[in-house]
Design an enzyme around this catalytic site. Structure first.
Site, mmCIF file in Angstrom:
data_model
loop_
_atom_site.group_PDB
_atom_site.id
_atom_site.type_symbol
_atom_site.label_atom_id
_atom_site.label_comp_id
_atom_site.label_asym_id
_atom_site.label_seq_id
_atom_site.Cartn_x
_atom_site.Cartn_y
_atom_site.Cartn_z
ATOM 1 N N HIS A 100 -10.094 4.492 9.147
ATOM 2 C CA HIS A 100 -9.189 3.385 8.857
ATOM 3 C C HIS A 100 -7.804 3.602 9.467
ATOM 4 O O HIS A 100 -7.203 2.703 10.031
ATOM 5 C CB HIS A 100 -9.024 3.255 7.329
ATOM 6 C CG HIS A 100 -9.565 1.984 6.786
ATOM 7 N ND1 HIS A 100 -10.824 1.883 6.259
ATOM 8 C CD2 HIS A 100 -9.019 0.755 6.694
ATOM 9 C CE1 HIS A 100 -11.028 0.645 5.865
ATOM 10 N NE2 HIS A 100 -9.951 -0.058 6.118
ATOM 11 N N GLU A 108 -10.063 9.854 4.654
ATOM 12 C CA GLU A 108 -11.286 10.519 5.122
ATOM 13 C C GLU A 108 -12.027 9.705 6.172
ATOM 14 O O GLU A 108 -12.943 10.208 6.806
ATOM 15 C CB GLU A 108 -12.206 10.764 3.914
ATOM 16 C CG GLU A 108 -11.653 11.859 3.010
ATOM 17 C CD GLU A 108 -12.454 12.009 1.734
ATOM 18 O OE1 GLU A 108 -13.497 11.348 1.599
ATOM 19 O OE2 GLU A 108 -12.028 12.802 0.880
ATOM 20 N N THR A 109 -11.641 8.439 6.316
ATOM 21 C CA THR A 109 -12.356 7.588 7.273
ATOM 22 C C THR A 109 -11.453 7.286 8.477
ATOM 23 O O THR A 109 -10.317 7.760 8.547
ATOM 24 C CB THR A 109 -12.757 6.246 6.613
ATOM 25 O OG1 THR A 109 -11.558 5.518 6.357
ATOM 26 C CG2 THR A 109 -13.508 6.468 5.324
ATOM 27 N N ARG A 160 9.870 11.578 4.283
ATOM 28 C CA ARG A 160 10.477 10.605 5.207
ATOM 29 C C ARG A 160 10.887 9.293 4.524
ATOM 30 O O ARG A 160 11.224 8.331 5.182
ATOM 31 C CB ARG A 160 9.495 10.329 6.352
ATOM 32 C CG ARG A 160 9.363 11.524 7.278
ATOM 33 C CD ARG A 160 8.094 11.516 8.102
ATOM 34 N NE ARG A 160 8.057 12.686 8.987
ATOM 35 C CZ ARG A 160 7.721 13.919 8.594
ATOM 36 N NH1 ARG A 160 7.382 14.156 7.331
ATOM 37 N NH2 ARG A 160 7.740 14.931 9.453
ATOM 38 N N PHE A 205 -1.565 -3.550 7.582
ATOM 39 C CA PHE A 205 -2.284 -4.377 8.559
ATOM 40 C C PHE A 205 -1.725 -5.803 8.582
ATOM 41 O O PHE A 205 -1.747 -6.477 9.611
ATOM 42 C CB PHE A 205 -3.787 -4.395 8.229
ATOM 43 C CG PHE A 205 -4.617 -5.067 9.273
ATOM 44 C CD1 PHE A 205 -4.954 -4.395 10.450
ATOM 45 C CD2 PHE A 205 -5.069 -6.366 9.104
ATOM 46 C CE1 PHE A 205 -5.706 -5.023 11.431
ATOM 47 C CE2 PHE A 205 -5.816 -7.002 10.082
ATOM 48 C CZ PHE A 205 -6.141 -6.327 11.251
ATOM 49 N N ILE A 213 -1.362 6.433 5.485
ATOM 50 C CA ILE A 213 -1.654 7.861 5.297
ATOM 51 C C ILE A 213 -3.099 8.145 5.684
ATOM 52 O O ILE A 213 -4.010 7.403 5.301
ATOM 53 C CB ILE A 213 -1.370 8.300 3.844
ATOM 54 C CG1 ILE A 213 0.110 8.042 3.508
ATOM 55 C CG2 ILE A 213 -1.694 9.780 3.654
ATOM 56 C CD1 ILE A 213 0.521 8.430 2.096
ATOM 57 N N CYS A 224 3.490 2.197 5.053
ATOM 58 C CA CYS A 224 3.174 3.630 4.999
ATOM 59 C C CYS A 224 1.661 3.774 5.125
ATOM 60 O O CYS A 224 0.920 3.342 4.240
ATOM 61 C CB CYS A 224 3.662 4.215 3.681
ATOM 62 S SG CYS A 224 3.097 5.900 3.434
ATOM 63 N N PHE A 236 9.783 -1.643 13.826
ATOM 64 C CA PHE A 236 8.635 -0.868 13.340
ATOM 65 C C PHE A 236 9.135 0.211 12.364
ATOM 66 O O PHE A 236 9.559 1.285 12.777
ATOM 67 C CB PHE A 236 7.948 -0.227 14.555
ATOM 68 C CG PHE A 236 6.720 0.579 14.242
ATOM 69 C CD1 PHE A 236 5.510 -0.043 13.989
ATOM 70 C CD2 PHE A 236 6.764 1.964 14.233
ATOM 71 C CE1 PHE A 236 4.368 0.702 13.714
ATOM 72 C CE2 PHE A 236 5.624 2.724 13.966
ATOM 73 C CZ PHE A 236 4.424 2.085 13.712
ATOM 74 N N TRP A 265 0.878 -1.192 0.000
ATOM 75 C CA TRP A 265 0.000 0.000 0.000
ATOM 76 C C TRP A 265 0.907 1.233 0.000
ATOM 77 O O TRP A 265 1.832 1.285 0.814
ATOM 78 C CB TRP A 265 -0.883 -0.004 1.254
ATOM 79 C CG TRP A 265 -2.133 0.819 1.090
ATOM 80 C CD1 TRP A 265 -2.227 2.157 1.181
ATOM 81 C CD2 TRP A 265 -3.448 0.337 0.810
ATOM 82 N NE1 TRP A 265 -3.521 2.562 0.977
ATOM 83 C CE2 TRP A 265 -4.297 1.459 0.748
ATOM 84 C CE3 TRP A 265 -4.005 -0.934 0.609
ATOM 85 C CZ2 TRP A 265 -5.667 1.364 0.511
ATOM 86 C CZ3 TRP A 265 -5.365 -1.025 0.370
ATOM 87 C CH2 TRP A 265 -6.178 0.106 0.313
HETATM 88 C C1 DLZ Z 1 -7.473 -0.325 3.615
HETATM 89 C C2 DLZ Z 1 -6.247 0.500 3.805
HETATM 90 C C3 DLZ Z 1 -6.325 1.901 3.857
HETATM 91 C C4 DLZ Z 1 -7.605 2.651 3.754
HETATM 92 N N1 DLZ Z 1 -5.221 2.655 3.991
HETATM 93 C C5 DLZ Z 1 -4.020 2.048 4.096
HETATM 94 C C6 DLZ Z 1 -2.843 2.822 4.255
HETATM 95 O O1 DLZ Z 1 -2.831 4.062 4.258
HETATM 96 N N2 DLZ Z 1 -1.670 2.145 4.382
HETATM 97 C C7 DLZ Z 1 -1.586 0.769 4.372
HETATM 98 O O2 DLZ Z 1 -0.483 0.229 4.512
HETATM 99 N N3 DLZ Z 1 -2.690 0.034 4.214
HETATM 100 C C8 DLZ Z 1 -3.896 0.621 4.064
HETATM 101 N N4 DLZ Z 1 -5.017 -0.126 3.897
HETATM 102 C C9 DLZ Z 1 -4.883 -1.615 3.718
HETATM 103 C C10 DLZ Z 1 -4.806 -2.404 5.020
HETATM 104 O O3 DLZ Z 1 -3.530 -2.261 5.623
HETATM 105 C C11 DLZ Z 1 -5.043 -3.910 4.740
HETATM 106 O O4 DLZ Z 1 -4.168 -4.362 3.740
HETATM 107 C C12 DLZ Z 1 -6.462 -4.206 4.273
HETATM 108 O O5 DLZ Z 1 -7.411 -3.684 5.195
HETATM 109 C C13 DLZ Z 1 -6.686 -5.752 4.149
HETATM 110 O O6 DLZ Z 1 -6.520 -6.389 5.413
#
Ligand code: DLZ
Length: 171
Positions: free
Chosen positions: A96, A93-94, A135, A64, A90, A88, A121, A29
């Site tokens: 999450h 709007e929600t 960064r 995650f 970021i 990373c 970490f 991500w």
């Molecule tokens: C869903 C999601 C969102 C909205 N934003 C990020 C983010 O900014 N950075 C990141 O590493 N992952 C994001 N994810 C994905 C979640 O980490 C995860 O992969 C999904 O919810 C599936 O479990």
């Protein structure tokens, strides 16, 4: 010229690193940012003498998944000495952001405690994409470099603890 604040200017132990085997888990991500973190971490480890064959990289969809992937890697490979988790997150709007950031920080700490090895970490938690760019090789250094330096510092501390050779302070 403006003096740039470079948080990556930290101590990198550069001797006795040839036998360390290090796993690096990279979240896909925001992959432009996490790719730069990975590059910073790998170059730091290699320049410090960790052989290229001893750095094992794995990718996961998002931050995650970093803690569970670190645990899977350690479960599957008893010879891994440390894991660096790079991601990373970021602010969107929600809500999450807060759930993911909290779960990832707690999860990574938990894996390190359970396996009693360094689990680092290296996750950016930023309000904006610009802060993340700053960064990951920009004006505030590269968190991947810092993660690798922290990893090597912790590996040497771990080694001293297990060989019971802590520094003795006279006084
Ligand atoms: C869903 C999601 C969102 C909205 N934003 C990020 C983010 O900014 N950075 C990141 O590493 N992952 C994001 N994810 C994905 C979640 O980490 C995860 O992969 C999904 O919810 C599936 O479990």
């Amino acid at each position: 010229m403006e003096k740039k604040k470079n948080l990556s200017n930290i101590f990198v132990p550069n001797t006795d690193n040839a036998n360390f085997k290090i796993g690096i888990i990279v979240s896909m991500w925001n992959d432009a940012v996490t790719g730069a973190l990975k590059e910073g971490a790998l170059n730091t480890l290699w320049e410090a003498g960790v052989p290229k064959g001893n750095t094992l990289v794995y990718h996961v969809p998002g931050s995650f998944e970093l803690p569970s992937a670190a645990a899977m890697l350690l479960d599957a490979n008893e010879d891994i000495d440390a894991v660096i988790c790079l991601g990373c997150i970021i602010q969107g709007e929600t809500r999450h952001f807060e759930f993911i950031a909290q779960a990832v920080a707690n999860g990574i700490a938990k894996v390190g405690i359970e396996y009693t090895i360094p689990v680092i970490f290296g996750v950016l938690t930023c309000d904006t994409a610009e802060q993340a760019a700053d960064r990951s090789g920009g004006k505030h250094g590269n968190k991947g470099v810092e993660a690798a330096a922290s990893c090597l510092q912790m590996l040497h501390t771990h080694k001293k603890m297990y060989s019971k050779t802590g520094e003795k302070v006279n006084g």
